[in-house]
Design a protein around this motif. Structure first.
Motif, PDB file in Angstrom:
ATOM      1  N   PHE A 206       9.253 -12.810 -16.824  1.00  0.00           N
ATOM      2  CA  PHE A 206       9.615 -11.421 -16.557  1.00  0.00           C
ATOM      3  C   PHE A 206      10.976 -11.369 -15.887  1.00  0.00           C
ATOM      4  CE2 PHE A 206       9.655  -7.774 -13.657  1.00  0.00           C
ATOM      5  CZ  PHE A 206       9.478  -6.752 -14.571  1.00  0.00           C
ATOM      6  N   ASN A 207      11.860 -10.499 -16.369  1.00  0.00           N
ATOM      7  CA  ASN A 207      13.201 -10.363 -15.821  1.00  0.00           C
ATOM      8  C   ASN A 207      13.212  -9.208 -14.813  1.00  0.00           C
ATOM      9  OD1 ASN A 207      15.886  -9.923 -15.271  1.00  0.00           O
ATOM     10  ND2 ASN A 207      16.544 -10.081 -17.402  1.00  0.00           N
ATOM     11  N   PRO A 208      13.267  -9.512 -13.504  1.00  0.00           N
ATOM     12  CA  PRO A 208      13.205  -8.457 -12.490  1.00  0.00           C
ATOM     13  C   PRO A 208      14.412  -7.513 -12.514  1.00  0.00           C
ATOM     14  CG  PRO A 208      13.574 -10.593 -11.462  1.00  0.00           C
ATOM     15  CD  PRO A 208      13.338 -10.841 -12.916  1.00  0.00           C
TER      16      PRO A 208
ATOM     17  N   LYS B 105       6.837  -2.762 -22.905  1.00  0.00           N
ATOM     18  CA  LYS B 105       6.118  -2.641 -24.176  1.00  0.00           C
ATOM     19  C   LYS B 105       6.426  -3.808 -25.110  1.00  0.00           C
ATOM     20  CE  LYS B 105       5.798   2.387 -24.244  1.00  0.00           C
ATOM     21  NZ  LYS B 105       6.280   3.618 -24.905  1.00  0.00           N
ATOM     22  N   SER B 106       7.620  -4.369 -25.005  1.00  0.00           N
ATOM     23  CA  SER B 106       8.002  -5.478 -25.885  1.00  0.00           C
ATOM     24  C   SER B 106       7.193  -6.738 -25.593  1.00  0.00           C
ATOM     25  CB  SER B 106       9.492  -5.799 -25.736  1.00  0.00           C
ATOM     26  OG  SER B 106       9.735  -6.509 -24.522  1.00  0.00           O
ATOM     27  N   ARG B 107       6.727  -6.872 -24.377  1.00  0.00           N
ATOM     28  CA  ARG B 107       5.963  -8.050 -23.951  1.00  0.00           C
ATOM     29  C   ARG B 107       6.650  -9.341 -24.372  1.00  0.00           C
ATOM     30  NH1 ARG B 107      -0.340  -6.484 -24.178  1.00  0.00           N
ATOM     31  NH2 ARG B 107      -0.095  -4.303 -23.668  1.00  0.00           N
ATOM     32  N   SER B 108       7.929  -9.375 -24.219  1.00  0.00           N
ATOM     33  CA  SER B 108       8.711 -10.522 -24.680  1.00  0.00           C
ATOM     34  C   SER B 108       8.884 -11.581 -23.595  1.00  0.00           C
ATOM     35  CB  SER B 108      10.078 -10.038 -25.166  1.00  0.00           C
ATOM     36  OG  SER B 108      10.770  -9.413 -24.103  1.00  0.00           O
TER      37      SER B 108
ATOM     38  N   TYR C 275       3.775 -11.541 -13.414  1.00  0.00           N
ATOM     39  CA  TYR C 275       5.219 -11.327 -13.532  1.00  0.00           C
ATOM     40  C   TYR C 275       6.069 -12.358 -12.804  1.00  0.00           C
ATOM     41  CZ  TYR C 275       3.476  -7.022 -15.431  1.00  0.00           C
ATOM     42  OH  TYR C 275       2.806  -6.113 -16.197  1.00  0.00           O
ATOM     43  N   ARG C 276       5.458 -13.381 -12.267  1.00  0.00           N
ATOM     44  CA  ARG C 276       6.204 -14.448 -11.586  1.00  0.00           C
ATOM     45  C   ARG C 276       5.753 -15.803 -12.129  1.00  0.00           C
ATOM     46  NH1 ARG C 276       8.943 -12.092  -7.498  1.00  0.00           N
ATOM     47  NH2 ARG C 276       8.023 -10.261  -6.551  1.00  0.00           N
ATOM     48  N   GLU C 277       6.618 -16.792 -11.974  1.00  0.00           N
ATOM     49  CA  GLU C 277       6.308 -18.140 -12.453  1.00  0.00           C
ATOM     50  C   GLU C 277       5.670 -19.005 -11.370  1.00  0.00           C
ATOM     51  OE1 GLU C 277       9.534 -19.648 -15.509  1.00  0.00           O
ATOM     52  OE2 GLU C 277      10.516 -18.810 -13.745  1.00  0.00           O
TER      53      GLU C 277
END
Length: 180
Positions: free
Chosen positions: A47-49, A64-67, A22-24
């Protein structure tokens, strides 16, 4: 071997590193803090925190979108950084040359989509070592037995697949990197 994979951790040059899907950023674990070591640029699609502060229903839909892109694996050797990134059900593997600054990112490294698995377990100098279950080979058996050989890897794999048995042990594959 220089850095056996241990979940989201790896060891290199007497230091431990940690990464998270979830991090770059890959962090070096310091005595009292995490120090940014490698930064991936997902062009604003990580990932948008901010979703962590939203209602659980909204967060669940976002998850769920895994976008968003995330780091699936990272490790390094003296000359290279090895990584995989993913988004939804897509996955890419990459190698970055520390010497030339060249980055190779693709869904597979050998002969298009015929590659069995690029699940790197460890590195040693310019060698990569991956682990592949015998079931992975069986899942591709029909494809390889019907395909005409076009390269050395495909030919070796065709010969190997002819002789495998479901009771065989998993397979370690060693890859020697050329300079790029």
């Amino acid at each position: 071997f220089s850095n056996p994979k241990q979940g989201n951790f790896y060891y290199f040059k007497s230091d431990f590193y940690i990464f998270d899907f979830y991090r770059e950023i890959v962090y070096k674990i310091g005595p009292e803090e995490l120090i940014p070591h490698i930064c991936f640029d997902f062009k604003g699609e990580s990932f948008n925190p901010e979703f962590l502060e939203k209602a659980s229903v909204v967060l669940n839909e976002y998850m769920k979108s895994r976008s968003f892109y995330g780091i699936g694996y990272c490790g390094e050797s003296e000359d290279h950084i090895f990584y995989s990134i993913g988004r939804s059900f897509e996955r890419w593997s990459g190698i970055y040359s520390k010497n030339t600054g060249t980055n190779i990112l693709c869904s597979s490294f050998i002969e298009g989509n015929d590659f069995i698995d690029f699940n790197i377990q460890t590195t040693y100098n310019s060698w990569l070592v991956s682990f592949t279950s015998i079931e992975s080979f069986f899942s591709k058996r029909e494809k390889y037995t019907q395909k005409k050989s076009s390269g050395k890897f495909t030919h070796v794999t065709e010969e190997f697949i002819k002789d495998i048995d479901p009771e065989d042990n998993p397979v370690l594959i060693f890859y020697k990197l050329k300079e790029f």
